[in-house]
Design a protein around this motif. Sequence first.
Motif, PDB file in Angstrom:
ATOM      1  N   TRP A   1       0.646 -25.191-102.281  1.00  0.00           N
ATOM      2  CA  TRP A   1       1.284 -24.192-102.400  1.00  0.00           C
ATOM      3  C   TRP A   1       1.352 -23.542-101.044  1.00  0.00           C
ATOM      4  O   TRP A   1       2.447 -23.325-100.130  1.00  0.00           O
ATOM      5  CB  TRP A   1       0.514 -23.164-103.390  1.00  0.00           C
ATOM      6  CG  TRP A   1       1.568 -22.130-103.132  1.00  0.00           C
ATOM      7  CD1 TRP A   1       2.013 -20.742-102.484  1.00  0.00           C
ATOM      8  CD2 TRP A   1       2.581 -21.769-104.821  1.00  0.00           C
ATOM      9  NE1 TRP A   1       2.839 -19.824-103.167  1.00  0.00           N
ATOM     10  CE2 TRP A   1       2.883 -20.047-103.577  1.00  0.00           C
ATOM     11  CE3 TRP A   1       1.974 -21.788-105.424  1.00  0.00           C
ATOM     12  CZ2 TRP A   1       4.066 -19.580-104.513  1.00  0.00           C
ATOM     13  CZ3 TRP A   1       3.234 -21.322-106.701  1.00  0.00           C
ATOM     14  CH2 TRP A   1       3.996 -19.995-106.702  1.00  0.00           C
TER      15      TRP A   1
ATOM     16  N   ARG B   1       3.918 -22.869 -97.967  1.00  0.00           N
ATOM     17  CA  ARG B   1       4.166 -22.015 -96.782  1.00  0.00           C
ATOM     18  C   ARG B   1       3.778 -22.442 -96.009  1.00  0.00           C
ATOM     19  O   ARG B   1       5.241 -21.647 -95.195  1.00  0.00           O
ATOM     20  CB  ARG B   1       3.114 -20.940 -97.934  1.00  0.00           C
ATOM     21  CG  ARG B   1       3.324 -19.946 -98.590  1.00  0.00           C
ATOM     22  CD  ARG B   1       2.687 -18.956 -98.901  1.00  0.00           C
ATOM     23  NE  ARG B   1       2.632 -18.500 -97.958  1.00  0.00           N
ATOM     24  CZ  ARG B   1       2.925 -16.735 -97.905  1.00  0.00           C
ATOM     25  NH1 ARG B   1       3.568 -16.742 -98.665  1.00  0.00           N
ATOM     26  NH2 ARG B   1       3.069 -15.970 -96.483  1.00  0.00           N
TER      27      ARG B   1
ATOM     28  N   GLU C   1       8.602 -19.126-100.912  1.00  0.00           N
ATOM     29  CA  GLU C   1       7.844 -17.198-101.335  1.00  0.00           C
ATOM     30  C   GLU C   1       7.527 -17.268 -99.564  1.00  0.00           C
ATOM     31  O   GLU C   1       8.326 -16.178 -99.487  1.00  0.00           O
ATOM     32  CB  GLU C   1       6.173 -17.560-101.877  1.00  0.00           C
ATOM     33  CG  GLU C   1       5.539 -16.466-101.675  1.00  0.00           C
ATOM     34  CD  GLU C   1       3.797 -17.036-102.349  1.00  0.00           C
ATOM     35  OE1 GLU C   1       4.149 -16.758-103.202  1.00  0.00           O
ATOM     36  OE2 GLU C   1       3.105 -17.271-101.740  1.00  0.00           O
TER      37      GLU C   1
ATOM     38  N   ARG D   1      11.564 -16.712 -98.524  1.00  0.00           N
ATOM     39  CA  ARG D   1      11.516 -14.942 -99.114  1.00  0.00           C
ATOM     40  C   ARG D   1      10.449 -13.826 -98.067  1.00  0.00           C
ATOM     41  O   ARG D   1      11.124 -12.661 -98.009  1.00  0.00           O
ATOM     42  CB  ARG D   1      11.445 -14.907-100.470  1.00  0.00           C
ATOM     43  CG  ARG D   1      12.130 -15.621-101.715  1.00  0.00           C
ATOM     44  CD  ARG D   1      12.009 -14.699-103.255  1.00  0.00           C
ATOM     45  NE  ARG D   1      12.730 -16.173-104.249  1.00  0.00           N
ATOM     46  CZ  ARG D   1      13.581 -15.287-103.613  1.00  0.00           C
ATOM     47  NH1 ARG D   1      14.027 -14.399-103.445  1.00  0.00           N
ATOM     48  NH2 ARG D   1      15.028 -16.178-105.112  1.00  0.00           N
ATOM     49  N   ASP D   2       9.278 -14.389 -98.121  1.00  0.00           N
ATOM     50  CA  ASP D   2       8.676 -13.498 -97.150  1.00  0.00           C
ATOM     51  C   ASP D   2       9.015 -13.033 -96.167  1.00  0.00           C
ATOM     52  O   ASP D   2       9.264 -11.719 -95.378  1.00  0.00           O
ATOM     53  CB  ASP D   2       6.890 -13.381 -97.042  1.00  0.00           C
ATOM     54  CG  ASP D   2       5.989 -13.662 -97.685  1.00  0.00           C
ATOM     55  OD1 ASP D   2       6.688 -12.878 -99.447  1.00  0.00           O
ATOM     56  OD2 ASP D   2       5.600 -13.828 -98.496  1.00  0.00           O
TER      57      ASP D   2
ATOM     58  N   GLU E   1      13.549 -22.643-105.923  1.00  0.00           N
ATOM     59  CA  GLU E   1      12.722 -22.436-106.529  1.00  0.00           C
ATOM     60  C   GLU E   1      13.409 -23.516-108.054  1.00  0.00           C
ATOM     61  O   GLU E   1      11.817 -23.697-108.855  1.00  0.00           O
ATOM     62  CB  GLU E   1      12.300 -20.469-107.403  1.00  0.00           C
ATOM     63  CG  GLU E   1      11.838 -20.340-106.131  1.00  0.00           C
ATOM     64  CD  GLU E   1      12.324 -18.515-106.358  1.00  0.00           C
ATOM     65  OE1 GLU E   1      11.819 -17.793-104.829  1.00  0.00           O
ATOM     66  OE2 GLU E   1      13.141 -17.455-106.313  1.00  0.00           O
TER      67      GLU E   1
END
Length: 474
Positions: free
Chosen positions: A456, A460, A418, A421-422, A395
Amino acid sequence: SWDLLTAADRTLLRRLSVFAGGWTVDLAVSVVGDDGPADPVELLDGLARLVDRSLVIVDRGQTTRYRMLETIRQYAREQLIASGEAAAVSDRHFRAFKGLAEAAEPELRGPLMGDWLDRLDAEIDNLGAAMEWGLEASPWEAVAMARAMLAYWSSRVAGEDSEARIVAAIEIARHRTVGVADASAEDRALAAQVLGEAARVWSMNGRPDIGLPWAEDAIRLAEASGSPAARLAAMAGLGVAYAFTGRGLELRQVFDGASALAEATGSWWTLAQSSGFSGATIITVDPEAAENLLRRGDEAARRSGNPYVLGATAMARGRAFSAQHRPDEAAEALERAIARFTEIGDQRLALAARSDLAHGLRRGGRLNQALAIYRETIEGWVHVGNRGAVANQLENVAYIAIERGDLPRAARLLGAAEGIRDTAGSSMAFDEVPEYEAFVARLRAALPADELEPAWSGGRGLTPAEAVRLGREP
């Protein structure tokens, strides 16, 4: 060689096989005797004979240690089992190393922390073997040993086996106390301390989703126990778990309570951490209150003389300066923190302070210097297994990309973070959220949706290794 030994030397050799990773004379005295401690002179004579026969190796350093080659140890272990003494010798080994862990616990919070860490580092294999035996043979005593060992694991990165032993002790503690109406106050206090300390350690290692339920159980048990020490451990665990699960509204109340209790009980180690941590997190919201907390933390750290909390309060100062966009002062404080953590071999917190140093440089506009540090710290966090910290580094690299106008790359980095983290179940610390939201808003305002969304999503879809490579690219 075995057949040439006297009966006394055979007994000594087989009993010494209980040690994993070697031993000192002081600890062997407690383990190899018959009905009590062995005579140190007789033990030294026996060791000398075994060394002469090349069955035991002596390592002379600051502390003289003895060890066996593993093949010899395994043979001697077989003889120990055949003799029928294995359980009794293992019990004595467990008690000796439980005693060492409990003697170390208060010292790890004082000025001699470094010396005691060195001592436990040397015995870590024995401590693990003792804990393993205790979980089967003396489960509640093993819970007490786990409480003591968590003071050590606060400054060391535990391997899978060590973590599994702590988790096993936690389950024993919960089974005996949680929801058990007739559990004693003493049992509840011990369980609360184990759960609270474990919640703090696990949360700081990037797994607050595991630590938070432990901390919540710890709070209930501590209140029921009436023990100030249990309440303090539970509140510290809950505060750190809240910090890393985005529970900012509750955080200050918990740390204020922990600070007040720590001050009332003279627990300078906890007071330093609670006040410093709380001060750093509210610096942008209430600078005056934050400064008061930081001062309390600094004073408590000085009173403790403990290098860990001296580093922690320096890091809190550095974080506060960084949030106020004072990069030179942040760098000076964080360099002090890094030096303290390096002194005691705390790899995790040295990495955290290095990461904070990069944040301060980034906020001060020194993007190249910050990026150079992030490239190092990403690899470091991968090594210690903290996926939430890996996401945080990605980040921050994305923020630099936004500052430089490299918007598609920033979107990919944020998507990769993201995804990590998920998968890890790792939320941002609540004080990280405002900056994140501000940069994401900048990105969305500057990059059309038909470019942002594919970038994005592509981020991911990266594997963790691919995400790390992306973060380390120039």
